[in-house]
Scaffold this active site. Structure first.
Site, PDB file in Angstrom:
ATOM      1  N   HIS A  17       0.843  -1.207   0.000  1.00 40.59           N
ATOM      2  CA  HIS A  17       0.000   0.000   0.000  1.00 40.59           C
ATOM      3  C   HIS A  17       0.878   1.257   0.000  1.00 40.59           C
ATOM      4  CE1 HIS A  17      -4.195  -1.584   1.334  1.00 40.59           C
ATOM      5  NE2 HIS A  17      -3.629  -2.351   0.425  1.00 40.59           N
ATOM      6  N   PRO A  77      -4.274  -0.110  18.864  1.00 40.64           N
ATOM      7  CA  PRO A  77      -3.970  -0.556  17.499  1.00 40.64           C
ATOM      8  C   PRO A  77      -4.088   0.508  16.407  1.00 40.64           C
ATOM      9  CG  PRO A  77      -6.064  -1.468  18.239  1.00 40.64           C
ATOM     10  CD  PRO A  77      -5.461  -0.776  19.414  1.00 40.64           C
ATOM     11  N   TYR A 117       3.969   6.460  10.330  1.00 43.38           N
ATOM     12  CA  TYR A 117       3.126   5.325   9.916  1.00 43.38           C
ATOM     13  C   TYR A 117       3.950   4.254   9.211  1.00 43.38           C
ATOM     14  CZ  TYR A 117      -1.071   2.843   8.428  1.00 43.38           C
ATOM     15  OH  TYR A 117      -2.046   1.879   8.241  1.00 43.38           O
TER      16      TYR A 117
HETATM   17  P1  RFL Z   1       1.470 -12.460  21.276  1.00 44.47           P
HETATM   18  O1  RFL Z   1       1.028 -12.449  19.853  1.00 44.47           O
HETATM   19  O2  RFL Z   1       0.469 -12.149  22.316  1.00 44.47           O
HETATM   20  O3  RFL Z   1       2.114 -13.888  21.543  1.00 44.47           O
HETATM   21  C1  RFL Z   1       2.481 -14.309  22.846  1.00 44.47           C
HETATM   22  C2  RFL Z   1       2.449 -15.824  22.896  1.00 44.47           C
HETATM   23  O4  RFL Z   1       2.837 -16.248  24.194  1.00 44.47           O
HETATM   24  C3  RFL Z   1       1.950 -17.265  24.646  1.00 44.47           C
HETATM   25  N1  RFL Z   1       1.958 -17.301  26.129  1.00 44.47           N
HETATM   26  C4  RFL Z   1       2.659 -18.185  26.850  1.00 44.47           C
HETATM   27  N2  RFL Z   1       3.466 -19.176  26.489  1.00 44.47           N
HETATM   28  C5  RFL Z   1       4.043 -19.900  27.476  1.00 44.47           C
HETATM   29  N3  RFL Z   1       3.800 -19.668  28.800  1.00 44.47           N
HETATM   30  C6  RFL Z   1       3.002 -18.685  29.209  1.00 44.47           C
HETATM   31  N4  RFL Z   1       2.787 -18.452  30.503  1.00 44.47           N
HETATM   32  C7  RFL Z   1       2.391 -17.878  28.215  1.00 44.47           C
HETATM   33  N5  RFL Z   1       1.542 -16.812  28.242  1.00 44.47           N
HETATM   34  C8  RFL Z   1       1.290 -16.487  26.981  1.00 44.47           C
HETATM   35  C9  RFL Z   1       0.616 -16.881  24.039  1.00 44.47           C
HETATM   36  O5  RFL Z   1      -0.270 -17.993  23.967  1.00 44.47           O
HETATM   37  C10 RFL Z   1       1.040 -16.368  22.673  1.00 44.47           C
HETATM   38  O6  RFL Z   1       1.065 -17.385  21.703  1.00 44.47           O
HETATM   39  O7  RFL Z   1       2.687 -11.448  21.492  1.00 44.47           O
HETATM   40  P2  RFL Z   1       3.904 -11.054  20.508  1.00 44.47           P
HETATM   41  O8  RFL Z   1       4.505 -12.277  19.889  1.00 44.47           O
HETATM   42  O9  RFL Z   1       4.755 -10.111  21.267  1.00 44.47           O
HETATM   43  O10 RFL Z   1       3.189 -10.284  19.283  1.00 44.47           O
HETATM   44  C11 RFL Z   1       2.566  -9.043  19.485  1.00 44.47           C
HETATM   45  C12 RFL Z   1       1.414  -8.853  18.491  1.00 44.47           C
HETATM   46  O11 RFL Z   1       0.574  -9.995  18.585  1.00 44.47           O
HETATM   47  C13 RFL Z   1       0.593  -7.563  18.755  1.00 44.47           C
HETATM   48  O12 RFL Z   1       1.444  -6.498  19.096  1.00 44.47           O
HETATM   49  C14 RFL Z   1      -0.221  -7.121  17.516  1.00 44.47           C
HETATM   50  O13 RFL Z   1      -1.199  -8.074  17.191  1.00 44.47           O
HETATM   51  C15 RFL Z   1      -0.907  -5.769  17.772  1.00 44.47           C
HETATM   52  N6  RFL Z   1      -1.786  -5.358  16.658  1.00 44.47           N
HETATM   53  C16 RFL Z   1      -1.259  -4.780  15.506  1.00 44.47           C
HETATM   54  N7  RFL Z   1       0.076  -4.633  15.354  1.00 44.47           N
HETATM   55  C17 RFL Z   1       0.599  -4.132  14.184  1.00 44.47           C
HETATM   56  O14 RFL Z   1       1.828  -4.008  14.102  1.00 44.47           O
HETATM   57  N8  RFL Z   1      -0.187  -3.786  13.116  1.00 44.47           N
HETATM   58  C18 RFL Z   1      -1.556  -3.901  13.189  1.00 44.47           C
HETATM   59  O15 RFL Z   1      -2.224  -3.641  12.176  1.00 44.47           O
HETATM   60  C19 RFL Z   1      -2.138  -4.387  14.426  1.00 44.47           C
HETATM   61  N9  RFL Z   1      -3.476  -4.534  14.556  1.00 44.47           N
HETATM   62  C20 RFL Z   1      -3.180  -5.502  16.780  1.00 44.47           C
HETATM   63  C21 RFL Z   1      -4.001  -5.073  15.705  1.00 44.47           C
HETATM   64  C22 RFL Z   1      -3.752  -6.053  17.928  1.00 44.47           C
HETATM   65  C23 RFL Z   1      -5.133  -6.172  18.014  1.00 44.47           C
HETATM   66  N10 RFL Z   1      -5.666  -6.734  19.185  1.00 44.47           N
HETATM   67  C24 RFL Z   1      -6.455  -7.897  19.189  1.00 44.47           C
HETATM   68  C25 RFL Z   1      -5.231  -6.230  20.446  1.00 44.47           C
HETATM   69  C26 RFL Z   1      -5.375  -5.171  15.789  1.00 44.47           C
HETATM   70  C27 RFL Z   1      -5.951  -5.694  16.958  1.00 44.47           C
HETATM   71  C28 RFL Z   1      -7.464  -5.759  17.019  1.00 44.47           C
HETATM   72  C1  PHB Z   2      -5.918  -4.600  10.720  1.00 46.71           C
HETATM   73  O1  PHB Z   2      -6.234  -5.456  11.559  1.00 46.71           O
HETATM   74  O2  PHB Z   2      -5.991  -4.822   9.507  1.00 46.71           O
HETATM   75  C2  PHB Z   2      -5.460  -3.270  11.173  1.00 46.71           C
HETATM   76  C3  PHB Z   2      -5.500  -2.951  12.506  1.00 46.71           C
HETATM   77  C4  PHB Z   2      -5.075  -1.697  12.932  1.00 46.71           C
HETATM   78  C5  PHB Z   2      -4.634  -0.773  12.001  1.00 46.71           C
HETATM   79  C6  PHB Z   2      -4.589  -1.094  10.664  1.00 46.71           C
HETATM   80  C7  PHB Z   2      -5.006  -2.354  10.248  1.00 46.71           C
HETATM   81  O3  PHB Z   2      -4.249   0.479  12.381  1.00 46.71           O
END
Ligand code: RFL
Ligand code: PHB
Length: 405
Positions: free
Chosen positions: A81, A302, A398
């Site tokens: 994008h 997010p 961004y």
């Molecule tokens: P995770 O993905 O939470 O993975 C952690 C893992 O550790 C396990 N775990 C354990 N394992 C062993 N022993 C324990 N006691 C444990 N406790 C937990 C868990 O089961 C899991 O598998 O963390 P990690 O790897 O640091 O990754 C971080 C990302 O997942 C997170 O920052 C992003 O998803 C945030 N996020 C976004 N980030 C972006 O860069 N771009 C985006 O567009 C974006 N959109 C989002 C998002 C997060 C969202 N939510 C649900 C909060 C959109 C949403 C809606």
């Molecule tokens: C996505 O889940 O696609 C997503 C989430 C947060 C953003 C952009 C995209 O800011």
């Protein structure tokens, strides 16, 4: 590995807690640097892949996935994008990322796919990963021989390592293993959540739309040309069951400009969930031989699409520092890890807070009257889309700030 009927013991260089994107990417980068590692995850691989999260990758993140040797499918299937759109006052305004940043772009490729690619690479390389590990605990963190213990199939297992990487997300055991008087936590909880749906319909537009509307924030994102990921700001009291698909689509349509609303194609949701929004940072990101990476150390709302990207940035610093330790026999990188990572973390926290503040509907403050908050936002958005300087600042944050040398 030595085995008795009730316990086993294994030795590795780096024990990694968590098989989310942070843990798996770190494992892959360390493997490529010749550093042995074991990943210990409390859930099943299917459960890890069922969590729908991030969708936007910075160029520095895609570069790192290439460095880890897992970028092939992303380049084939991901969508590059060049910009995104801001919607307010009934019209959309394009932020041309490519032009404003001297040619930088972002990649739309789901976290689920990144995780799947990393899992596939890990199993193809035959690297040890323990899924469904119960009662994971960390021991002797401040000694040269830290250990991780867990229970699996009724047997206690122990992994002895040189270092432990805490990549276990916000609710993990790693940060909780650091004494409270060592850790400083900074937190802001926002007074609303995001309701997200996934649906197999074509995107509203070729690019993402971030909308500031009197009814609340909305975001039209996507996973491919045939799958969308949409969000609307919702109340923290809302339950997923309160939101039928029809209610969701009506609310999203009401928060878009007339042209985008008319182009919106609706369909049944294949996933629907509510996420709270918070800003959180734990300092320092190192305690003894334990290093925190990703959501284990920090959370961003997010809105700025920074969470996964920040996790990848931590992993980049940590993998390089550990490689320096083992190959060049210097601790300079690991000693500087927390300071360097936190400098980037706070900049991403600031940007994510800024975009969240700019785009969401907030409850009135104690001294507010009229609609001061919304009017201030509209004035700032109007300024932003007419100022080259302001748009450049938005765009460079961004697409992702450059790394510290
Ligand atoms: P995770 O993905 O939470 O993975 C952690 C893992 O550790 C396990 N775990 C354990 N394992 C062993 N022993 C324990 N006691 C444990 N406790 C937990 C868990 O089961 C899991 O598998 O963390 P990690 O790897 O640091 O990754 C971080 C990302 O997942 C997170 O920052 C992003 O998803 C945030 N996020 C976004 N980030 C972006 O860069 N771009 C985006 O567009 C974006 N959109 C989002 C998002 C997060 C969202 N939510 C649900 C909060 C959109 C949403 C809606
Ligand atoms: C996505 O889940 O696609 C997503 C989430 C947060 C953003 C952009 C995209 O800011």
């Amino acid at each position: 590995m030595t085995t008795s009927s009730s316990s086993t013991s294994q030795r590795t260089q780096v024990a990694i807690i968590g098989a989310g994107p942070s843990g798996l990417l770190l494992g892959q980068l360390l493997h490529r640097a010749g550093i042995a590692n074991v990943v210990i995850e409390q859930r099943s691989p299917e459960y890890v892949l069922s969590r729908i999260r991030a969708g936007v990758l910075e160029q520095v993140t895609t570069d790192l996935l290439d460095e880890a040797g897992v970028g092939q499918r992303m380049h084939a299937e991901g969508l590059v994008h060049d910009g995104f759109e801001l919607c307010f006052g009934g019209a959309r305004h394009r932020i041309d990322l490519h032009r404003l940043t001297g040619g930088r772009t972002v990649m739309v490729y789901g976290q689920t796919e990144v995780t799947r690619d990393l899992m596939d690479a890990r199993s193809a390389a035959g690297l040890p990963t323990v899924y469904e590990a119960e009662q994971v605990s960390l021991h002797d963190i401040t000694t040269a021989r830290p250990r991780v213990r867990y229970l699996k199939d009724g047997v206690v297992h122990e992994v002895q390592a040189d270092f432990i990487a805490g990549c276990d997300g916000f609710h993990g055991v790693s940060r909780a293993s650091i004494p409270a008087d060592v850790l400083r936590c900074h937190e802001r909880v926002y007074p609303f959540g995001w309701l997200g749906i996934l649906a197999d319909v074509p995107p509203v537009s070729d690019e993402l739309i971030y909308s500031n509307h009197e009814r609340g924030f909305a975001l039209c994102s996507m996973r491919s040309k045939t799958r969308v990921r949409h969000y609307v700001q919702c109340s923290l009291d809302d339950k997923v069951e309160d939101w039928s698909d029809a209610r969701f689509w009506d609310e999203l349509r009401a928060r878009l400009d007339p042209e985008a609303a008319a182009r919106m194609v609706t369909g049944p949701s294949i996933e629907k969930s509510i996420a709270p929004l918070r800003s959180f940072v734990a300092e320092p990101m190192r305690y003894g031989q334990l290093f925190l990476s990703g959501d284990a150390a920090h959370i961003v709302p997010p809105t700025g699409a920074k969470g996964l990207n920040l996790a990848a940035a931590d992993v980049r610093y940590l993998s390089h520092a550990l490689a320096e330790h083992y190959v060049e026999k210097t601790n300079a990188g690991i000693d500087d890890y927390s300071r360097k990572a936190l400098r980037r973390v706070w900049k991403a926290e600031r940007f994510s807070w800024y975009l969240t503040s700019l785009l969401h509907r907030f409850p009135a403050g104690p001294g507010d009257s009229g609609d001061v908050g919304h009017r201030m936002q509209t004035a700032e958005l109007d300024y932003l889309v007419h100022s080259e300087a302001a748009m450049t600042s938005l765009a460079e944050n961004y697409v992702g700030l450059p790394f510290e040398a």
